[in-house]
Design a protein around this motif. Sequence first.
Motif, PDB file in Angstrom:
ATOM      1  N   SER A  34       0.826  -1.164  -0.027  1.00 19.95           N
ATOM      2  CA  SER A  34       0.098   0.047   0.109  1.00 19.95           C
ATOM      3  C   SER A  34       0.778   1.207   0.137  1.00 19.95           C
ATOM      4  O   SER A  34       0.793   2.237  -0.745  1.00 19.95           O
ATOM      5  N   ALA A  35       1.788   1.464   0.904  1.00 19.43           N
ATOM      6  CA  ALA A  35       3.044   2.308   1.077  1.00 19.43           C
ATOM      7  C   ALA A  35       3.580   2.564  -0.394  1.00 19.43           C
ATOM      8  O   ALA A  35       3.794   3.621  -0.817  1.00 19.43           O
ATOM      9  N   ILE A  36       3.999   1.478  -1.025  1.00 17.99           N
ATOM     10  CA  ILE A  36       4.802   1.633  -2.371  1.00 17.99           C
ATOM     11  C   ILE A  36       3.617   2.352  -3.222  1.00 17.99           C
ATOM     12  O   ILE A  36       4.216   3.083  -4.289  1.00 17.99           O
ATOM     13  N   TRP A  37       2.616   1.678  -3.625  1.00 17.19           N
ATOM     14  CA  TRP A  37       1.879   2.082  -4.560  1.00 17.19           C
ATOM     15  C   TRP A  37       1.481   3.538  -4.333  1.00 17.19           C
ATOM     16  O   TRP A  37       1.414   4.215  -5.140  1.00 17.19           O
ATOM     17  N   ALA A  38       1.240   3.879  -3.210  1.00 17.53           N
ATOM     18  CA  ALA A  38       0.797   5.284  -2.848  1.00 17.53           C
ATOM     19  C   ALA A  38       1.945   6.419  -3.089  1.00 17.53           C
ATOM     20  O   ALA A  38       1.672   7.338  -3.785  1.00 17.53           O
ATOM     21  N   LEU A  39       3.175   5.980  -2.675  1.00 18.22           N
ATOM     22  CA  LEU A  39       4.240   6.971  -2.870  1.00 18.22           C
ATOM     23  C   LEU A  39       4.427   7.072  -4.287  1.00 18.22           C
ATOM     24  O   LEU A  39       5.110   8.060  -4.883  1.00 18.22           O
ATOM     25  N   GLY A  40       4.510   5.927  -4.964  1.00 16.65           N
ATOM     26  CA  GLY A  40       4.812   5.812  -6.392  1.00 16.65           C
ATOM     27  C   GLY A  40       3.838   6.752  -7.339  1.00 16.65           C
ATOM     28  O   GLY A  40       4.206   7.457  -8.277  1.00 16.65           O
ATOM     29  N   VAL A  41       2.388   6.476  -6.862  1.00 17.48           N
ATOM     30  CA  VAL A  41       1.581   7.276  -7.558  1.00 17.48           C
ATOM     31  C   VAL A  41       1.803   9.037  -7.554  1.00 17.48           C
ATOM     32  O   VAL A  41       1.590   9.636  -8.343  1.00 17.48           O
ATOM     33  N   ILE A  42       1.858   9.273  -6.335  1.00 23.47           N
ATOM     34  CA  ILE A  42       2.214  10.685  -5.962  1.00 23.47           C
ATOM     35  C   ILE A  42       3.420  11.349  -6.348  1.00 23.47           C
ATOM     36  O   ILE A  42       3.195  12.416  -7.059  1.00 23.47           O
ATOM     37  N   LYS A  43       4.579  10.384  -6.743  1.00 23.98           N
ATOM     38  CA  LYS A  43       5.617  10.766  -7.540  1.00 23.98           C
ATOM     39  C   LYS A  43       5.269  10.978  -8.735  1.00 23.98           C
ATOM     40  O   LYS A  43       5.705  12.173  -9.632  1.00 23.98           O
ATOM     41  N   LEU A  44       4.668  10.279  -9.482  1.00 22.80           N
ATOM     42  CA  LEU A  44       4.134  10.159 -10.861  1.00 22.80           C
ATOM     43  C   LEU A  44       3.216  11.622 -11.121  1.00 22.80           C
ATOM     44  O   LEU A  44       3.019  12.250 -12.179  1.00 22.80           O
ATOM     45  N   ALA A  45       2.512  11.809  -9.887  1.00 28.15           N
ATOM     46  CA  ALA A  45       1.793  13.033 -10.097  1.00 28.15           C
ATOM     47  C   ALA A  45       2.351  14.326  -9.676  1.00 28.15           C
ATOM     48  O   ALA A  45       1.715  15.482  -9.861  1.00 28.15           O
ATOM     49  N   GLY A  46       3.546  14.160  -9.495  1.00 24.05           N
ATOM     50  CA  GLY A  46       4.406  15.463  -9.477  1.00 24.05           C
ATOM     51  C   GLY A  46       4.325  16.183  -7.822  1.00 24.05           C
ATOM     52  O   GLY A  46       4.237  17.377  -7.669  1.00 24.05           O
ATOM     53  N   ILE A  47       3.783  15.339  -6.875  1.00 26.64           N
ATOM     54  CA  ILE A  47       3.424  15.769  -5.652  1.00 26.64           C
ATOM     55  C   ILE A  47       4.544  15.295  -4.706  1.00 26.64           C
ATOM     56  O   ILE A  47       4.974  14.218  -4.625  1.00 26.64           O
ATOM     57  N   HIS A  48       4.989  16.301  -3.830  1.00 31.55           N
ATOM     58  CA  HIS A  48       6.048  16.026  -2.740  1.00 31.55           C
ATOM     59  C   HIS A  48       5.324  15.623  -1.471  1.00 31.55           C
ATOM     60  O   HIS A  48       4.062  15.851  -1.312  1.00 31.55           O
ATOM     61  N   PHE A  49       6.151  14.851  -0.513  1.00 25.78           N
ATOM     62  CA  PHE A  49       5.730  14.370   0.697  1.00 25.78           C
ATOM     63  C   PHE A  49       5.737  15.402   1.764  1.00 25.78           C
ATOM     64  O   PHE A  49       6.889  15.727   1.854  1.00 25.78           O
ATOM     65  N   GLU A  50       4.747  15.652   2.424  1.00 25.48           N
ATOM     66  CA  GLU A  50       4.735  16.653   3.549  1.00 25.48           C
ATOM     67  C   GLU A  50       5.208  16.146   4.998  1.00 25.48           C
ATOM     68  O   GLU A  50       4.347  14.927   5.203  1.00 25.48           O
TER      69      GLU A  50
END
Length: 779
Positions: free
Chosen positions: A258-274
């Motif tokens: 779940s964590a891998i999929w979420a982080l991978g998708v937000i990287k593709l969306a161009g979003i950084h992690f707060e």
Amino acid sequence: MIETGWIARFSTFCIRRRAAVVIVLGLATAILTYFAALVEVKTVFADMLPSSHPYVKVHEKFADTFGGSNMVTIMVEADKGDIFDPAILEKVQTLTLELRKVSAVNPFQIISLASKKAKEVRASTDNIETRPLMWPDVPKTEAELQELKAAVVRNPLVYGSYVSTDLKAALITVDFIDRLVDYGVVFKEINEMVAKVKDDRVHIHVVGDPILYGWVNHHLPETFHLVLATAALIAALLFFFTRTWRNTVLPMLAGLISAIWALGVIKLAGIHFEPLVIVVAVLISARAVSHSVQIVNRFDEEVDAIESGHEKCEDAARLALLDMFRPGMLGIIADAGCMAVVALSPIPLLQKLTLLSVVWVFTLSVSAVILTPVLLSWGRHPKGFAHPVNSAPVLHKFLGFCAWVATSRARYVVLSMAALVFGISAFYAFNLKIGDANPGSPILWSDAPYNKDSAAINQRFKGVDRMFVVVGDESAGFVKRTEVLENISKFQRFMTAQPEIGGSLSIADVVPTVNRIMHEGNPRYYELGGNETVNGSLMYLFESVSEPGDLDRLVDTSYQNASVTLLFRDRQGETIRTAVARVKEFIERNPLSQGAYYLAGGAVGVMAAVNEIILSGQIEAIALALFVLVIICSIVYRSTIAGMVFMVPVILSNTITFSMMAYMDIGMNINTVPVAALGIGLGVDYAFYIADRIKEELALGKDAVTATTIALHSTGFGVVITALVLILAVMLWWVSSLRFQAEMALLMGIWLAVSASSALLLMPSMLFVFRPAFVFGQK
């Protein structure tokens, strides 16, 4: 019994094509792992600004002139005596000069006793002149030091503002270009600069948003260690309760994927992690563990119920997926729907966090609901246990008690107690504060270096945090008018009557100073000029003997707009709301014949905008999230009553949590809003599983008492295990150096405890008493 419907067909397909399903999910996970490793963990200032808010528009228009919200304040405090010591003054000078080298610095906004902007104006019958107080050289002799001290004391723009009234500390302020600032870089460079000049003769204190969020980045290694420790604790607790490696590894695998999929998708969306929402992300991944545990428990039940045969595990896995698909997906959709409401906020940070959270929640449908039963279909039912400690009898005794309560007259006591708790907690929830609830930063503990530095500066100076209000008009020379200057001066006196505002600064402070100097220092002439011409002349005299830009922080070049800078001793929500209300009150009571006041810029002005949006939107957001929950439940169960029933534990968990926030002085701010929205979904997940299992048993012909008992001893067993595991795991975050993370973990623990208690006691009691048709209507 032959199962029909698309869920049955989907379950059959997943198990029959399990190899293909695992290969596809494995390839997707491998690809997303690459992108997940590239996710940036950082705080972006621009994301915190609600650009549509009028305060933010004023801030963005005048930030480069009157000072932005990324101002850093450095106080150099003498350990003994006063600062008028060559060694200490050299440190002030060194820091002032070195600040020019810091990344993204605005060199025209570096002000201190050692800068060219700190000047003394002198007048005589021959001429008028200005000279920097301490530039370019530091005084060396005792006579020079005494002369500097006297010049500081008689300069109202420096004395009390950049040198403390007890002469024991000097202040340096520096602003940064908002669009270029990188908090981590600025934090590192300023701390390295301070370390070079710090010794046992001085204490140096540094505050400001770049430093605050720099501290957050500084604690990132500790945060990542807490993430790993939490994962290890969850695994250990699962192993303790389930007593098998399979029932430990599969839920942990679900959380990891779940964590891998979420982080991978937000990287593709161009979003950084707060970094501040890492605890929320950990909890969402922990929900994958929760859903997976439910499916594993149901699989074990089905294996025990099915006669021995070649396809025993395959059939059990298919039935587990079929039976748990609806409550599992309903919980996931409810979580995502409630989080999605936050995206209606005009604050980009909240919008990006919403996308992150919604994506993360939806990954649970793959990692837990689908992948877990597919992997189980290849396994075998364990014939033994990995350790001898069996907690199941104790847990089943508790679940038996819950079943007795729900099916006996004690259920009315539960409903009465729930109503009483709701009434008390709802009453206290109204004390929840919008914005920061305490002095200093709520992100860090009160004894953190940053908050200690903030308290030290506020003790010696007028205030650390700033808000500027602009007085302006389209006509050139507007600020020179006596009416305008008198109104500004009156406004300053009115605002500084608020105890939390330590002082103010405006062009109306400069003009009387120049007027007095022009009259050989006679204090009788410390007043504004009699008309626009005189005021204009005094401003011109000051500007003619000054360096370009010396007045930029007070007026613009055409004298159309002037700033009034208010110095705040804290950023508490109540302090900011009071100040804004007083500004509006003054404007209403003291209108200008021409021109207007414009709110508000600076760090406090931006925070005022954020607080107003949260205050205006919080109730609507909660109401909309509850509406979304009702709609989803109504569609899934084809009954509006279902939505109303499931809303009860949600409202109860929210009021209890909000009352705890009020009791613990945790304010509702930009950091806590996403946590509150996620909590709405957390308040109902467990109830879905219990209600759906009761509905299933009733449909098989069981009576209400038997159906409730079976549901609590089966599905309820998974609820107890996951609740205990997650509550104990999130409590580990109480040791975090970031107060925000610790308090959010505590709130999540409370939310989970209330949610589990509601699912095990309140929900079955409600169903048994009211017997809604969406549960009891099918036979």
